[in-house]
Design a protein around this motif. Structure first.
Motif, PDB file in Angstrom:
ATOM      1  N   GLU A 115      -7.110  -2.589  -3.281  1.00 36.86           N
ATOM      2  CA  GLU A 115      -7.711  -2.658  -1.643  1.00 36.86           C
ATOM      3  C   GLU A 115      -7.099  -3.767  -1.571  1.00 36.86           C
ATOM      4  O   GLU A 115      -6.131  -4.083   0.194  1.00 36.86           O
ATOM      5  N   ARG A 116      -6.721  -5.386  -1.394  1.00 34.73           N
ATOM      6  CA  ARG A 116      -6.287  -6.590  -0.636  1.00 34.73           C
ATOM      7  C   ARG A 116      -4.955  -6.367  -0.700  1.00 34.73           C
ATOM      8  O   ARG A 116      -4.594  -6.434  -0.107  1.00 34.73           O
ATOM      9  N   VAL A 117      -3.738  -5.167  -1.188  1.00 37.46           N
ATOM     10  CA  VAL A 117      -2.665  -5.856  -1.148  1.00 37.46           C
ATOM     11  C   VAL A 117      -2.221  -4.613  -0.387  1.00 37.46           C
ATOM     12  O   VAL A 117      -1.638  -4.519   0.369  1.00 37.46           O
ATOM     13  N   TYR A 118      -3.229  -3.190  -0.522  1.00 32.53           N
ATOM     14  CA  TYR A 118      -2.933  -2.210   0.473  1.00 32.53           C
ATOM     15  C   TYR A 118      -3.062  -2.632   1.895  1.00 32.53           C
ATOM     16  O   TYR A 118      -2.949  -2.252   2.680  1.00 32.53           O
ATOM     17  N   GLN A 123       1.944   0.698   4.828  1.00 26.40           N
ATOM     18  CA  GLN A 123       2.541   1.676   4.396  1.00 26.40           C
ATOM     19  C   GLN A 123       2.727   1.658   3.265  1.00 26.40           C
ATOM     20  O   GLN A 123       3.165   2.940   2.757  1.00 26.40           O
ATOM     21  N   LEU A 124       2.548   1.437   2.080  1.00 24.74           N
ATOM     22  CA  LEU A 124       2.589   1.412   0.933  1.00 24.74           C
ATOM     23  C   LEU A 124       2.049   2.906   0.369  1.00 24.74           C
ATOM     24  O   LEU A 124       1.355   3.517  -0.264  1.00 24.74           O
ATOM     25  N   ALA A 139      10.789  -0.795   1.522  1.00 23.47           N
ATOM     26  CA  ALA A 139       9.655  -1.161   1.602  1.00 23.47           C
ATOM     27  C   ALA A 139       9.220  -0.793  -0.133  1.00 23.47           C
ATOM     28  O   ALA A 139       8.382  -1.139  -0.733  1.00 23.47           O
ATOM     29  N   GLN A 140      10.753  -0.934  -0.271  1.00 25.38           N
ATOM     30  CA  GLN A 140      11.056  -1.474  -2.023  1.00 25.38           C
ATOM     31  C   GLN A 140      10.745  -2.486  -2.119  1.00 25.38           C
ATOM     32  O   GLN A 140       9.693  -3.151  -2.989  1.00 25.38           O
ATOM     33  N   TYR A 141      11.073  -3.205  -1.667  1.00 22.04           N
ATOM     34  CA  TYR A 141      11.057  -5.250  -1.040  1.00 22.04           C
ATOM     35  C   TYR A 141       9.188  -5.360  -1.052  1.00 22.04           C
ATOM     36  O   TYR A 141       8.785  -5.865  -2.208  1.00 22.04           O
ATOM     37  N   GLU A 142       8.394  -4.696  -0.465  1.00 16.22           N
ATOM     38  CA  GLU A 142       7.267  -4.625   0.081  1.00 16.22           C
ATOM     39  C   GLU A 142       6.529  -3.996  -1.455  1.00 16.22           C
ATOM     40  O   GLU A 142       5.533  -5.164  -2.363  1.00 16.22           O
TER      41      GLU A 142
END
Length: 237
Positions: A115-118, A123-124, A139-142
């Motif tokens: 949840e913290r990462v999202y 966007q992910l 988005a791939q780098y994210e």
């Protein structure tokens, strides 16, 4: 937190790092700068264990734990996140599958961490069932960043994070690193060519020239005289 003393590295007979000293205090963002081919990626790869070190020491000291020599082959798993230039994501797996693998690699199954990462990468969240290969480049780098951050590292290491990035995304990435470092207290070490990016996100810098750490200090000391001497094509050793 991270301390290098007299680090030397060779590619075959080529001496690539020369007695490099570096200190990265906790909570600091440091930029390793230099022209292409001056040893930035080599230094990062030595710290992360991707390359062998001929001599010297690399000591990691996390609060509440004894210091550890990163050159020790028996070293324990470390609380360090790393994003290489080539990202190293699982392109045929979904965003969510990538994050689950990153968690399991550290023995972590914390749903709150996801949840913290999202929260950092909204966007992910919307693309969590999308295969990584179908994501746009940014988005791939994210996703690579999210993989590095999902276990809540104390130190984040990035190798050329703005390589190939447009101006808009570089600014977005800069805002994220500032948030991680100054708001969340994460220590950050990044190898980077673009001085404007370093000045925006970093507190300290070190300059590599032909594998030597020739200058370091507060980012405000990264002045035009120093840049002209060490960070132009006409620089003379």
């Amino acid at each position: 937190m991270l301390s290098l003393r007299a680090v030397n590295q060779f590619y075959g007979s080529q001496h690539t790092l020369w007695n490099v000293d570096l200190d990265l205090p906790p909570g600091t963002c440091m930029g390793v700068v230099g022209l292409p081919g001056m040893g930035k990626t080599t230094l990062i790869n030595c710290i992360t264990g991707q390359l062998p070190v001929e001599s010297g020491t690399i000591i990691w000291h996390e609060a509440g734990a004894p210091p550890q020599n990163l050159l020790d082959a028996q070293r324990r798993p470390l609380n360090i996140g790393y994003v290489a230039q080539e990202r190293r994501i699982f392109s045929q797996l979904t965003v969510e599958e990538n994050l689950h693998i990153a968690q399991r690699a550290q023995g972590n199954v914390d749903g709150a961490a996801l949840e913290r990462v999202y929260d950092l990468f909204p966007q992910l969240w919307g693309q969590r069932q999308t295969r990584a290969t179908s994501l746009m480049e940014e988005a791939q780098y994210e996703l690579a960043l999210a993989n590095a951050l999902v276990n809540g590292p104390r130190l984040l290491i990035l190798d050329e994070p703005t390589l190939g990035a447009g101006h808009t995304y570089a600014r977005k990435l800069g805002h994220l690193l500032v948030r991680l470092n100054r708001e969340l207290g994460m220590t950050v070490l990044l190898a980077e060519q673009h001085l404007s990016f370093i000045r925006r996100v970093a507190e300290r810098f070190c300059v590599l020239y032909r594998g030597r750490n020739v200058a370091q200090g507060h980012v405000n000391d990264l002045d035009e005289q120093l840049i002209a001497h060490w960070l132009t094509r006409e620089a003379k050793g």
